[in-house]
Design a protein around this motif. Structure first.
Motif, PDB file in Angstrom:
ATOM      1  N   GLY A  80       0.802  -1.040  -0.010  1.00  0.00           N
ATOM      2  CA  GLY A  80       0.068   0.085   0.016  1.00  0.00           C
ATOM      3  C   GLY A  80       0.806   1.290   0.162  1.00  0.00           C
ATOM      4  O   GLY A  80       0.418   2.370  -0.713  1.00  0.00           O
ATOM      5  N   LEU A  81       1.819   1.286   0.803  1.00  0.00           N
ATOM      6  CA  LEU A  81       2.870   2.415   0.699  1.00  0.00           C
ATOM      7  C   LEU A  81       3.553   2.599  -0.435  1.00  0.00           C
ATOM      8  O   LEU A  81       3.763   3.732  -1.123  1.00  0.00           O
ATOM      9  CB  LEU A  81       3.985   1.963   1.750  1.00  0.00           C
ATOM     10  N   LYS A  82       3.740   1.627  -1.081  1.00  0.00           N
ATOM     11  CA  LYS A  82       4.350   1.645  -2.724  1.00  0.00           C
ATOM     12  C   LYS A  82       3.468   2.398  -3.565  1.00  0.00           C
ATOM     13  O   LYS A  82       3.768   3.353  -4.366  1.00  0.00           O
ATOM     14  CB  LYS A  82       4.960   0.411  -3.065  1.00  0.00           C
ATOM     15  N   LYS A  83       2.233   1.726  -3.638  1.00  0.00           N
ATOM     16  CA  LYS A  83       1.169   2.274  -4.473  1.00  0.00           C
ATOM     17  C   LYS A  83       0.788   3.929  -3.883  1.00  0.00           C
ATOM     18  O   LYS A  83       0.885   4.743  -4.821  1.00  0.00           O
ATOM     19  CB  LYS A  83      -0.145   1.469  -4.223  1.00  0.00           C
ATOM     20  N   PHE A  84       0.765   4.238  -2.813  1.00  0.00           N
ATOM     21  CA  PHE A  84       0.490   5.483  -2.346  1.00  0.00           C
ATOM     22  C   PHE A  84       1.614   6.546  -2.788  1.00  0.00           C
ATOM     23  O   PHE A  84       1.478   7.625  -3.149  1.00  0.00           O
ATOM     24  CB  PHE A  84       0.434   5.428  -0.730  1.00  0.00           C
ATOM     25  N   GLU A  85       2.821   6.008  -2.749  1.00  0.00           N
ATOM     26  CA  GLU A  85       4.034   6.959  -2.830  1.00  0.00           C
ATOM     27  C   GLU A  85       3.973   7.288  -4.392  1.00  0.00           C
ATOM     28  O   GLU A  85       4.166   8.333  -4.890  1.00  0.00           O
ATOM     29  CB  GLU A  85       5.255   6.214  -2.594  1.00  0.00           C
ATOM     30  N   LYS A  86       3.594   6.195  -5.163  1.00  0.00           N
ATOM     31  CA  LYS A  86       3.431   6.422  -6.641  1.00  0.00           C
ATOM     32  C   LYS A  86       2.166   7.330  -7.061  1.00  0.00           C
ATOM     33  O   LYS A  86       2.393   8.340  -7.806  1.00  0.00           O
ATOM     34  CB  LYS A  86       3.143   5.136  -7.566  1.00  0.00           C
ATOM     35  N   PHE A  87       0.969   7.058  -6.199  1.00  0.00           N
ATOM     36  CA  PHE A  87       0.192   7.986  -6.652  1.00  0.00           C
ATOM     37  C   PHE A  87       0.439   9.750  -6.046  1.00  0.00           C
ATOM     38  O   PHE A  87       0.052  10.406  -6.833  1.00  0.00           O
ATOM     39  CB  PHE A  87      -1.158   7.536  -5.825  1.00  0.00           C
ATOM     40  N   PHE A  88       0.956   9.729  -4.878  1.00  0.00           N
ATOM     41  CA  PHE A  88       1.554  10.989  -4.266  1.00  0.00           C
ATOM     42  C   PHE A  88       2.382  11.726  -5.199  1.00  0.00           C
ATOM     43  O   PHE A  88       2.185  13.081  -5.493  1.00  0.00           O
ATOM     44  CB  PHE A  88       2.210  10.987  -2.980  1.00  0.00           C
ATOM     45  N   ASP A  89       3.343  10.927  -5.885  1.00  0.00           N
ATOM     46  CA  ASP A  89       4.279  11.506  -6.766  1.00  0.00           C
ATOM     47  C   ASP A  89       3.682  12.010  -8.051  1.00  0.00           C
ATOM     48  O   ASP A  89       4.001  13.075  -8.625  1.00  0.00           O
ATOM     49  CB  ASP A  89       5.496  10.469  -7.095  1.00  0.00           C
ATOM     50  N   THR A  90       2.716  11.486  -8.584  1.00  0.00           N
ATOM     51  CA  THR A  90       1.829  11.806  -9.659  1.00  0.00           C
ATOM     52  C   THR A  90       1.096  13.045  -9.303  1.00  0.00           C
ATOM     53  O   THR A  90       1.051  13.934 -10.254  1.00  0.00           O
ATOM     54  CB  THR A  90       1.025  10.767 -10.114  1.00  0.00           C
ATOM     55  N   MET A  91       0.671  13.206  -8.048  1.00  0.00           N
ATOM     56  CA  MET A  91      -0.108  14.337  -7.694  1.00  0.00           C
ATOM     57  C   MET A  91       1.030  15.367  -7.722  1.00  0.00           C
ATOM     58  O   MET A  91       0.473  16.620  -8.022  1.00  0.00           O
ATOM     59  CB  MET A  91      -0.830  14.021  -6.721  1.00  0.00           C
ATOM     60  N   GLU A  92       1.866  15.222  -7.120  1.00  0.00           N
ATOM     61  CA  GLU A  92       2.855  16.655  -7.079  1.00  0.00           C
ATOM     62  C   GLU A  92       3.461  16.853  -8.044  1.00  0.00           C
ATOM     63  O   GLU A  92       3.520  18.187  -8.490  1.00  0.00           O
ATOM     64  CB  GLU A  92       4.202  15.862  -6.427  1.00  0.00           C
ATOM     65  N   GLU A  93       3.404  15.956  -9.416  1.00  0.00           N
ATOM     66  CA  GLU A  93       4.101  16.487 -10.619  1.00  0.00           C
ATOM     67  C   GLU A  93       2.915  17.185 -11.433  1.00  0.00           C
ATOM     68  O   GLU A  93       3.081  17.952 -12.419  1.00  0.00           O
ATOM     69  CB  GLU A  93       4.354  15.202 -11.382  1.00  0.00           C
ATOM     70  N   ASP A  94       1.456  17.054 -10.945  1.00  0.00           N
ATOM     71  CA  ASP A  94       0.654  17.673 -11.839  1.00  0.00           C
ATOM     72  C   ASP A  94       0.424  19.189 -11.656  1.00  0.00           C
ATOM     73  O   ASP A  94       0.040  19.422 -10.134  1.00  0.00           O
ATOM     74  CB  ASP A  94      -0.765  16.929 -11.505  1.00  0.00           C
ATOM     75  N   PHE A  95       0.565  19.976 -12.529  1.00  0.00           N
ATOM     76  CA  PHE A  95       0.459  21.478 -11.967  1.00  0.00           C
ATOM     77  C   PHE A  95      -1.045  22.116 -11.735  1.00  0.00           C
ATOM     78  O   PHE A  95      -1.081  23.074 -11.220  1.00  0.00           O
ATOM     79  CB  PHE A  95       0.938  22.262 -13.453  1.00  0.00           C
ATOM     80  N   ASP A  96      -1.824  21.100 -12.081  1.00  0.00           N
ATOM     81  CA  ASP A  96      -3.286  21.583 -11.691  1.00  0.00           C
ATOM     82  C   ASP A  96      -3.446  21.272 -10.189  1.00  0.00           C
ATOM     83  O   ASP A  96      -4.643  21.796  -9.671  1.00  0.00           O
ATOM     84  CB  ASP A  96      -4.262  20.914 -12.700  1.00  0.00           C
ATOM     85  N   VAL A  97      -2.512  20.663  -9.451  1.00  0.00           N
ATOM     86  CA  VAL A  97      -2.993  20.348  -8.350  1.00  0.00           C
ATOM     87  C   VAL A  97      -1.798  21.009  -7.287  1.00  0.00           C
ATOM     88  O   VAL A  97      -0.843  21.047  -7.594  1.00  0.00           O
ATOM     89  CB  VAL A  97      -2.564  18.624  -7.865  1.00  0.00           C
ATOM     90  N   SER A  98      -2.672  22.069  -6.234  1.00  0.00           N
ATOM     91  CA  SER A  98      -1.850  22.596  -5.597  1.00  0.00           C
ATOM     92  C   SER A  98      -1.729  22.063  -4.323  1.00  0.00           C
ATOM     93  O   SER A  98      -0.451  22.576  -3.601  1.00  0.00           O
ATOM     94  CB  SER A  98      -2.459  24.173  -5.421  1.00  0.00           C
ATOM     95  N   ASN A  99      -2.298  21.344  -3.634  1.00  0.00           N
ATOM     96  CA  ASN A  99      -2.477  20.863  -2.363  1.00  0.00           C
ATOM     97  C   ASN A  99      -2.927  19.432  -2.419  1.00  0.00           C
ATOM     98  O   ASN A  99      -3.708  19.126  -3.049  1.00  0.00           O
ATOM     99  CB  ASN A  99      -3.177  21.512  -1.360  1.00  0.00           C
ATOM    100  N   VAL A 100      -1.902  18.696  -1.579  1.00  0.00           N
ATOM    101  CA  VAL A 100      -2.526  16.945  -1.554  1.00  0.00           C
ATOM    102  C   VAL A 100      -2.604  16.888   0.014  1.00  0.00           C
ATOM    103  O   VAL A 100      -1.614  16.914   0.802  1.00  0.00           O
ATOM    104  CB  VAL A 100      -1.496  16.064  -2.186  1.00  0.00           C
ATOM    105  N   PHE A 101      -3.543  16.394   0.558  1.00  0.00           N
ATOM    106  CA  PHE A 101      -4.047  16.039   1.893  1.00  0.00           C
ATOM    107  C   PHE A 101      -4.443  14.508   1.759  1.00  0.00           C
ATOM    108  O   PHE A 101      -4.985  13.952   0.832  1.00  0.00           O
ATOM    109  CB  PHE A 101      -5.083  16.694   2.248  1.00  0.00           C
ATOM    110  N   HIS A 102      -3.804  13.958   2.867  1.00  0.00           N
ATOM    111  CA  HIS A 102      -4.191  12.427   2.831  1.00  0.00           C
ATOM    112  C   HIS A 102      -4.259  11.994   4.369  1.00  0.00           C
ATOM    113  O   HIS A 102      -3.814  12.817   5.321  1.00  0.00           O
ATOM    114  CB  HIS A 102      -3.260  11.623   2.264  1.00  0.00           C
ATOM    115  N   ASN A 103      -4.506  10.889   4.812  1.00  0.00           N
ATOM    116  CA  ASN A 103      -4.766  10.294   6.118  1.00  0.00           C
ATOM    117  C   ASN A 103      -3.845   9.149   6.264  1.00  0.00           C
ATOM    118  O   ASN A 103      -3.912   8.224   7.216  1.00  0.00           O
ATOM    119  CB  ASN A 103      -6.156  10.146   6.693  1.00  0.00           C
ATOM    120  N   ALA A 104      -2.964   8.815   5.263  1.00  0.00           N
ATOM    121  CA  ALA A 104      -2.020   7.554   5.326  1.00  0.00           C
ATOM    122  C   ALA A 104      -0.929   7.652   6.121  1.00  0.00           C
ATOM    123  O   ALA A 104      -0.182   8.790   6.325  1.00  0.00           O
ATOM    124  CB  ALA A 104      -1.590   7.461   3.731  1.00  0.00           C
TER     125      ALA A 104
END
Length: 111
Positions: A80-104
């Motif tokens: 789950g951590l591996k999948k989450f890190e991949k997802f989080f990295d994708t969100m960080e690279e997206d210029f339309d995303v300014s903040n990412v919040f999670h409870n992981a």
């Protein structure tokens, strides 16, 4: 005191006063120089309007997800951590995303 009253009348649920340097560079130790005003999402625009018409300067406003209960966090396993890190990295690279919040949370044996 006026800000607190106005904010609460406008739908605020909490007001946090912050101290620091003012615009002239002097220490603002006696008087707060800005505040963080919190409200429920449906009340945001009405609160901003109420503060503006009462003469308060709004420097920033945004919707933000806040964890209300620390017990609602989710501990991830290694996969789950591996999948989450991949997802989080994708969100960080997206210029339309300014903040990412999670409870992981990472696994307890994570180093």
């Amino acid at each position: 005191e006026k800000l607190l009253e106005c904010a609460l009348d406008g739908g605020a649920t909490d007001v946090e006063f912050e101290f620091g340097r003012d615009c002239n560079g002097s220490d603002g130790e006696e008087e707060p120089n800005h505040a963080i005003v919190k409200c429920e999402p449906p009340d945001l625009l009405g609160l901003v309007h109420t503060l503006k018409i009462n003469g308060f300067s709004i420097t920033q406003f945004e919707k933000q997800w806040v964890v209300k209960d620390e017990g609602s966090k989710t501990v991830l396993d290694a996969e789950g951590l591996k999948k989450f890190e991949k997802f989080f990295d994708t969100m960080e690279e997206d210029f339309d995303v300014s903040n990412v919040f999670h409870n992981a949370l990472p696994p307890e044996d994570f180093h």
